[in-house]
Design a protein around this motif. Structure first.
Motif, mmCIF file in Angstrom:
data_model
loop_
_atom_site.group_PDB
_atom_site.id
_atom_site.type_symbol
_atom_site.label_atom_id
_atom_site.label_comp_id
_atom_site.label_asym_id
_atom_site.label_seq_id
_atom_site.Cartn_x
_atom_site.Cartn_y
_atom_site.Cartn_z
ATOM 1 N N ARG A 70 -3.479 -10.946 8.635
ATOM 2 C CA ARG A 70 -3.368 -10.198 7.375
ATOM 3 C C ARG A 70 -2.846 -8.781 7.592
ATOM 4 O O ARG A 70 -2.051 -8.280 6.788
ATOM 5 C CB ARG A 70 -4.749 -10.126 6.691
ATOM 6 N N ILE A 71 -3.325 -8.130 8.657
ATOM 7 C CA ILE A 71 -2.921 -6.737 8.916
ATOM 8 C C ILE A 71 -1.413 -6.662 9.143
ATOM 9 O O ILE A 71 -0.726 -5.795 8.593
ATOM 10 C CB ILE A 71 -3.688 -6.147 10.123
ATOM 11 N N GLU A 72 -0.895 -7.602 9.934
ATOM 12 C CA GLU A 72 0.558 -7.626 10.186
ATOM 13 C C GLU A 72 1.330 -7.882 8.890
ATOM 14 O O GLU A 72 2.401 -7.312 8.673
ATOM 15 C CB GLU A 72 0.907 -8.721 11.200
ATOM 16 N N ALA A 73 0.782 -8.739 8.038
ATOM 17 C CA ALA A 73 1.451 -9.058 6.760
ATOM 18 C C ALA A 73 1.552 -7.807 5.893
ATOM 19 O O ALA A 73 2.603 -7.516 5.313
ATOM 20 C CB ALA A 73 0.687 -10.157 6.029
ATOM 21 N N VAL A 74 0.446 -7.059 5.815
ATOM 22 C CA VAL A 74 0.421 -5.824 5.013
ATOM 23 C C VAL A 74 1.385 -4.803 5.617
ATOM 24 O O VAL A 74 2.195 -4.188 4.907
ATOM 25 C CB VAL A 74 -1.019 -5.249 4.935
ATOM 26 N N THR A 75 1.309 -4.628 6.945
ATOM 27 C CA THR A 75 2.159 -3.643 7.637
ATOM 28 C C THR A 75 3.637 -3.953 7.415
ATOM 29 O O THR A 75 4.431 -3.066 7.099
ATOM 30 C CB THR A 75 1.850 -3.640 9.156
ATOM 31 N N GLN A 76 4.003 -5.221 7.555
ATOM 32 C CA GLN A 76 5.412 -5.605 7.397
ATOM 33 C C GLN A 76 5.894 -5.374 5.973
ATOM 34 O O GLN A 76 6.995 -4.875 5.755
ATOM 35 C CB GLN A 76 5.612 -7.071 7.781
ATOM 36 N N SER A 77 5.054 -5.716 4.998
ATOM 37 C CA SER A 77 5.445 -5.523 3.600
ATOM 38 C C SER A 77 5.623 -4.046 3.271
ATOM 39 O O SER A 77 6.527 -3.672 2.531
ATOM 40 C CB SER A 77 4.404 -6.141 2.666
ATOM 41 N N LYS A 78 4.746 -3.203 3.834
ATOM 42 C CA LYS A 78 4.880 -1.759 3.606
ATOM 43 C C LYS A 78 6.159 -1.234 4.252
ATOM 44 O O LYS A 78 6.878 -0.423 3.680
ATOM 45 C CB LYS A 78 3.664 -1.018 4.178
ATOM 46 N N LYS A 79 6.416 -1.698 5.477
ATOM 47 C CA LYS A 79 7.593 -1.243 6.230
ATOM 48 C C LYS A 79 8.893 -1.580 5.482
ATOM 49 O O LYS A 79 9.839 -0.812 5.474
ATOM 50 C CB LYS A 79 7.584 -1.893 7.611
ATOM 51 N N LYS A 81 5.512 -17.299 5.553
ATOM 52 C CA LYS A 81 6.758 -16.754 4.998
ATOM 53 C C LYS A 81 7.168 -15.453 5.680
ATOM 54 O O LYS A 81 8.354 -15.190 5.872
ATOM 55 C CB LYS A 81 6.613 -16.521 3.489
ATOM 56 N N LEU A 82 6.178 -14.625 6.011
ATOM 57 C CA LEU A 82 6.493 -13.331 6.642
ATOM 58 C C LEU A 82 6.592 -13.443 8.165
ATOM 59 O O LEU A 82 6.910 -12.468 8.841
ATOM 60 C CB LEU A 82 5.441 -12.273 6.259
ATOM 61 N N GLU A 83 6.300 -14.647 8.665
ATOM 62 C CA GLU A 83 6.351 -14.918 10.110
ATOM 63 C C GLU A 83 5.486 -13.942 10.908
ATOM 64 O O GLU A 83 5.930 -13.310 11.865
ATOM 65 C CB GLU A 83 7.818 -14.884 10.603
ATOM 66 N N VAL A 84 4.231 -13.809 10.439
ATOM 67 C CA VAL A 84 3.243 -12.958 11.135
ATOM 68 C C VAL A 84 1.996 -13.795 11.410
ATOM 69 O O VAL A 84 1.848 -14.896 10.878
ATOM 70 C CB VAL A 84 2.888 -11.699 10.302
ATOM 71 N N THR A 85 1.082 -13.229 12.226
ATOM 72 C CA THR A 85 -0.073 -14.032 12.634
ATOM 73 C C THR A 85 -1.372 -13.652 11.935
ATOM 74 O O THR A 85 -2.344 -14.397 11.996
ATOM 75 C CB THR A 85 -0.291 -13.914 14.162
ATOM 76 N N GLU A 132 17.308 -9.031 2.508
ATOM 77 C CA GLU A 132 15.908 -8.618 2.647
ATOM 78 C C GLU A 132 15.108 -8.786 1.359
ATOM 79 O O GLU A 132 14.255 -7.988 1.047
ATOM 80 C CB GLU A 132 15.853 -7.154 3.101
ATOM 81 N N GLU A 133 15.410 -9.806 0.586
ATOM 82 C CA GLU A 133 14.609 -10.073 -0.624
ATOM 83 C C GLU A 133 13.187 -10.437 -0.200
ATOM 84 O O GLU A 133 12.987 -11.140 0.788
ATOM 85 C CB GLU A 133 15.210 -11.240 -1.417
ATOM 86 N N ASN A 134 12.219 -9.994 -0.974
ATOM 87 C CA ASN A 134 10.824 -10.350 -0.715
ATOM 88 C C ASN A 134 10.656 -11.858 -0.957
ATOM 89 O O ASN A 134 10.911 -12.343 -2.057
ATOM 90 C CB ASN A 134 9.923 -9.549 -1.654
ATOM 91 N N SER A 159 -2.364 -18.236 4.003
ATOM 92 C CA SER A 159 -1.664 -19.043 4.999
ATOM 93 C C SER A 159 -0.156 -19.092 4.693
ATOM 94 O O SER A 159 0.685 -18.944 5.582
ATOM 95 C CB SER A 159 -2.267 -20.443 5.013
ATOM 96 N N GLN A 160 0.189 -19.289 3.406
ATOM 97 C CA GLN A 160 1.605 -19.320 2.993
ATOM 98 C C GLN A 160 2.272 -17.963 3.216
ATOM 99 O O GLN A 160 3.425 -17.893 3.651
ATOM 100 C CB GLN A 160 1.711 -19.695 1.503
#
Length: 199
Positions: free
Chosen positions: A185-194, A179-183, A134-136, A174-175
């Motif tokens: 910005r909100i999902e990207a932030v949520t996933q990173s926080k999780k 990389k986070l396999e989300v669609t 689970e490395e960032n 876009s990158q």
């Protein structure tokens, strides 16, 4: 006698932990607090062998406090409900000696304290499986862009803050999404926080 400071923001849990550990013949709880700022002060003032800390506390988190206390001769044990690999990786970098989950049996905590005092490291087994998987995946610049997104900044504001063009910001976003396999910005932030990747 093993001298212990406890930092835990849930008062009932704080009291219960203090009482439990004081029942042990070889342990004494010398200080208790419900926030990271005071935990740092208590460790500096009381010089305990062990500081047990929750992660999510008001003021400073347990991880912030652990990072500040690295040069002190006090072994930190994180006791949390969060089995997030990102938190665990940060804890390892901060030099913590134990990382336990709150749903562990209470006798396990006392034994873990003794092991840590004896020089061993004790980590919840469920975290070890995820540690390397689970490395960032984001670069430092991508992390900076995402943190500004999380602060509510738009593309233009991010470009101004990082001194880059708006097109470059869009490329970074876009990158990040790829990389986070989300669609979005909100999902990207949520996933990173999780995953515990935000500081």
């Amino acid at each position: 006698m093993i001298r212990i400071v406890i930092a835990e923001d849930q008062r009932m849990m704080l009291g219960a932990l203090g009482s439990l550990l004081n029942l042990e013949d070889d342990m004494e709880v010398v200080g208790m607090t419900n926030n990271g700022e005071d935990a740092i002060k208590l460790v500096k003032q009381l010089r305990p062998e062990i500081c047990i800390m929750d992660i999510e506390m008001p003021g400073k988190s347990g991880l912030d406090a652990a990072e500040e206390l690295q040069e002190f001769d006090c072994k930190i044990i994180i006791l949390t409900t969060f089995a997030r690999p990102g938190y665990f990786q940060r804890a390892i970098k901060a030099g913590i000696k134990g990382y336990l989950l709150k749903d562990s049996p209470s006798e396990e905590l006392a034994n873990s304290i003794r092991h840590v005092v004896a020089g061993r490291k004790i980590y919840a087994p469920e975290l070890m499986d995820d540690l390397y998987s689970e490395e960032n995946p984001l670069t430092d610049r991508e992390k900076a862009v995402l943190e500004l997104v999380a602060d509510g900044k738009n593309t233009k504001e991010i470009a101004e803050e990082l001194n880059i063009k708006t097109g470059t910001v869009r490329n970074y976003i876009s990158q990040i999404l790829d990389k986070l396999e989300v669609t979005n910005r909100i999902e990207a932030v949520t996933q990173s926080k999780k995953k515990g990747w935000f500081r």
